[in-house]
Design a protein around this motif. Sequence first.
Motif, short mmCIF file in Angstrom:
data_model
loop_
_atom_site.label_atom_id
_atom_site.label_comp_id
_atom_site.label_asym_id
_atom_site.label_seq_id
_atom_site.Cartn_x
_atom_site.Cartn_y
_atom_site.Cartn_z
N LEU A 105 -21.30 -63.34 -80.32
CA LEU A 105 -20.86 -64.73 -80.17
C LEU A 105 -20.90 -65.47 -81.49
O LEU A 105 -20.01 -66.30 -81.79
CB LEU A 105 -21.74 -65.44 -79.13
CG LEU A 105 -21.57 -64.96 -77.67
CD1 LEU A 105 -22.62 -65.58 -76.77
CD2 LEU A 105 -20.17 -65.31 -77.16
N LEU A 106 -21.91 -65.20 -82.30
CA LEU A 106 -22.06 -65.90 -83.58
C LEU A 106 -21.36 -65.17 -84.72
O LEU A 106 -21.43 -65.61 -85.87
CB LEU A 106 -23.52 -66.09 -83.91
CG LEU A 106 -24.35 -66.92 -82.91
CD1 LEU A 106 -25.78 -67.05 -83.39
CD2 LEU A 106 -23.73 -68.31 -82.71
N GLU A 107 -20.76 -64.01 -84.36
CA GLU A 107 -20.05 -63.22 -85.36
C GLU A 107 -20.98 -62.82 -86.52
O GLU A 107 -20.70 -62.99 -87.70
CB GLU A 107 -18.83 -63.98 -85.91
CG GLU A 107 -17.81 -64.30 -84.83
CD GLU A 107 -16.61 -65.05 -85.38
OE1 GLU A 107 -16.65 -65.43 -86.56
OE2 GLU A 107 -15.65 -65.23 -84.64
N ILE A 108 -22.14 -62.29 -86.13
CA ILE A 108 -23.16 -61.83 -87.10
C ILE A 108 -23.33 -60.31 -86.90
O ILE A 108 -23.38 -59.82 -85.76
CB ILE A 108 -24.50 -62.55 -86.89
CG1 ILE A 108 -24.33 -64.04 -87.17
CG2 ILE A 108 -25.57 -61.96 -87.78
CD1 ILE A 108 -25.53 -64.86 -86.84
N LYS A 109 -23.47 -59.59 -88.02
CA LYS A 109 -23.57 -58.13 -87.92
C LYS A 109 -24.98 -57.67 -87.54
O LYS A 109 -25.15 -56.74 -86.75
CB LYS A 109 -23.18 -57.48 -89.26
CG LYS A 109 -21.70 -57.61 -89.58
CD LYS A 109 -21.33 -56.81 -90.83
CE LYS A 109 -22.03 -57.36 -92.04
NZ LYS A 109 -21.62 -56.65 -93.28
N ASP A 110 -26.00 -58.26 -88.14
CA ASP A 110 -27.38 -57.79 -87.88
C ASP A 110 -28.36 -58.92 -88.12
O ASP A 110 -28.00 -60.04 -88.48
CB ASP A 110 -27.71 -56.58 -88.75
CG ASP A 110 -27.43 -56.85 -90.22
OD1 ASP A 110 -27.53 -58.01 -90.65
OD2 ASP A 110 -27.10 -55.86 -90.95
N ARG A 111 -29.64 -58.63 -87.94
CA ARG A 111 -30.68 -59.64 -88.06
C ARG A 111 -30.82 -60.13 -89.48
O ARG A 111 -31.16 -61.30 -89.71
CB ARG A 111 -32.02 -59.06 -87.56
CG ARG A 111 -33.13 -60.10 -87.52
CD ARG A 111 -34.36 -59.58 -86.83
NE ARG A 111 -34.09 -59.29 -85.43
CZ ARG A 111 -35.04 -59.23 -84.48
NH1 ARG A 111 -36.30 -59.44 -84.79
NH2 ARG A 111 -34.73 -58.93 -83.25
N LYS A 112 -30.54 -59.28 -90.45
CA LYS A 112 -30.64 -59.69 -91.85
C LYS A 112 -29.65 -60.81 -92.16
O LYS A 112 -29.98 -61.82 -92.79
CB LYS A 112 -30.38 -58.49 -92.76
CG LYS A 112 -30.54 -58.79 -94.24
CD LYS A 112 -30.35 -57.53 -95.05
CE LYS A 112 -30.52 -57.83 -96.53
NZ LYS A 112 -30.31 -56.65 -97.39
N GLU A 113 -28.42 -60.63 -91.66
CA GLU A 113 -27.40 -61.66 -91.90
C GLU A 113 -27.76 -62.95 -91.17
O GLU A 113 -27.56 -64.06 -91.67
CB GLU A 113 -26.04 -61.15 -91.43
CG GLU A 113 -24.90 -62.13 -91.73
CD GLU A 113 -23.54 -61.59 -91.31
OE1 GLU A 113 -22.59 -62.37 -91.24
OE2 GLU A 113 -23.45 -60.36 -91.05
N PHE A 114 -28.39 -62.78 -89.99
CA PHE A 114 -28.81 -63.95 -89.22
C PHE A 114 -29.85 -64.75 -90.01
O PHE A 114 -29.76 -65.98 -90.11
CB PHE A 114 -29.39 -63.50 -87.88
CG PHE A 114 -30.13 -64.60 -87.16
CD1 PHE A 114 -29.45 -65.65 -86.53
CD2 PHE A 114 -31.53 -64.60 -87.13
CE1 PHE A 114 -30.16 -66.66 -85.88
CE2 PHE A 114 -32.23 -65.61 -86.48
CZ PHE A 114 -31.54 -66.63 -85.85
N LEU A 115 -30.83 -64.06 -90.59
CA LEU A 115 -31.88 -64.75 -91.34
C LEU A 115 -31.32 -65.40 -92.61
O LEU A 115 -31.78 -66.47 -93.01
CB LEU A 115 -32.99 -63.76 -91.70
CG LEU A 115 -33.79 -63.21 -90.51
CD1 LEU A 115 -34.77 -62.12 -90.97
CD2 LEU A 115 -34.54 -64.33 -89.81
#
Length: 418
Positions: free
Chosen positions: A400-410
């Motif tokens: 939904l947020l168009e994020i690949k992984d947790r690293k990109e999220f952080l």
Amino acid sequence: MTTLYTVRFRLFFVLSLFTTYLYGQTGSFQQLETKVYKLNNELKFNESQALLLPVIQDDAVSNEDKYQAATLLSYTYKRVFDYKSALKFLDIARTFASETPKKEQYLTAIQSEKAFILFDTHEYKKADRLMSQLAKNGFAYINQENKSKLIMQQGYLLFLSKQYEKAESTYDLAVSLMRTSSPCDLPMIFVKKMQLYNAMNRSDLMTEALRKSSFYADSCKIIKYDIYTYDELLHIYEGRNDLAAILQTKKKLDSLNLVYASNEQIASLHDQKETILLKNKDQQLSQKTSMEKYLTIILIGVVVLAMALLGWLLRYRRGQRQLEADFIRMKSELETYIQMNKSVALSKEVPESGQSAKLSERQQDVLKCMATGMSNKQIADKLFISENTVKYHIKNIYLLLEIKDRKEFLVNVKKPTV
């Protein structure tokens, strides 16, 4: 002469190995006994010993067969009048006999053989004691041949005590037993009868006993009995002081002794025995040396293998310590990284964009926990759901947020709000 004996001994030794092989294949000791008897009659005493000595020394041969071989070797030495060696091999036979199921039978046979030797060496009292023990037991385990010899010796003791009539009847009994069991040994009894008839002044009977003794000795080709016969005849003529008969008998006896060459035969037998024993010791030493070399090679191989294994273990331990150090370092860096992001996330509302409208209430709860740096397990424990459910929500959040992984999220969480 010594070189000639050495060559002969080597040939005999090869022959002995071949015969021992055949003996091991057939298992027939009777054949070996017959061959030894024939060789002894042909004065081939070295060949007899070369056949028998390896049998005694072979660990693969049974104690019973070793007993038989030692007894036959005793006979061989007795044939050349080496009574000391004959007794020695009877003692060796005794050691083997004691380890067999027929111990009592074999020990009795050895006792009778010793009685014969003591008798031949004129140790009549010792011989009589042994014979009395055997007679007391009814000559149990004694075969007919040996029984006839023992009875003959009893007759001779009667002769010595001048009981001539009893001696003659005892000799006759011995002859009847010997004739059916071992006729080739009859000369030993007829020589005793020659002595008896000479003492009885019965020249006719003495001449007849001489004829019979010579007949059986010549028929069986046992030169030892011819020598025994004429040696006794010489003593009789010497007692009569019959010079002409003495000279004639000496001439005959010298020719027989020349053929027999007893002293040379004894020396030859002993030399050969030492050669065979030395050969056997050399073989044992060679086997021992080979075994030591083999064990040394194995030991070196074990040491090399142990050192290689030790080297591998040391390298493995160094690798493990390096991995542990790398893990601790990475863990420290990750914890530092999470703490840094956690402090930033707490000062922001995540997310502030319209994207939050896309998330469900549960997904927003998971998102907030992620922003604080919590692990999947910690999120699951806090929200009272399973880790698989947390993973499922996280996957949908990323979509939904168009994020690949947790690293990109952080990383996105760390960006300042515009």
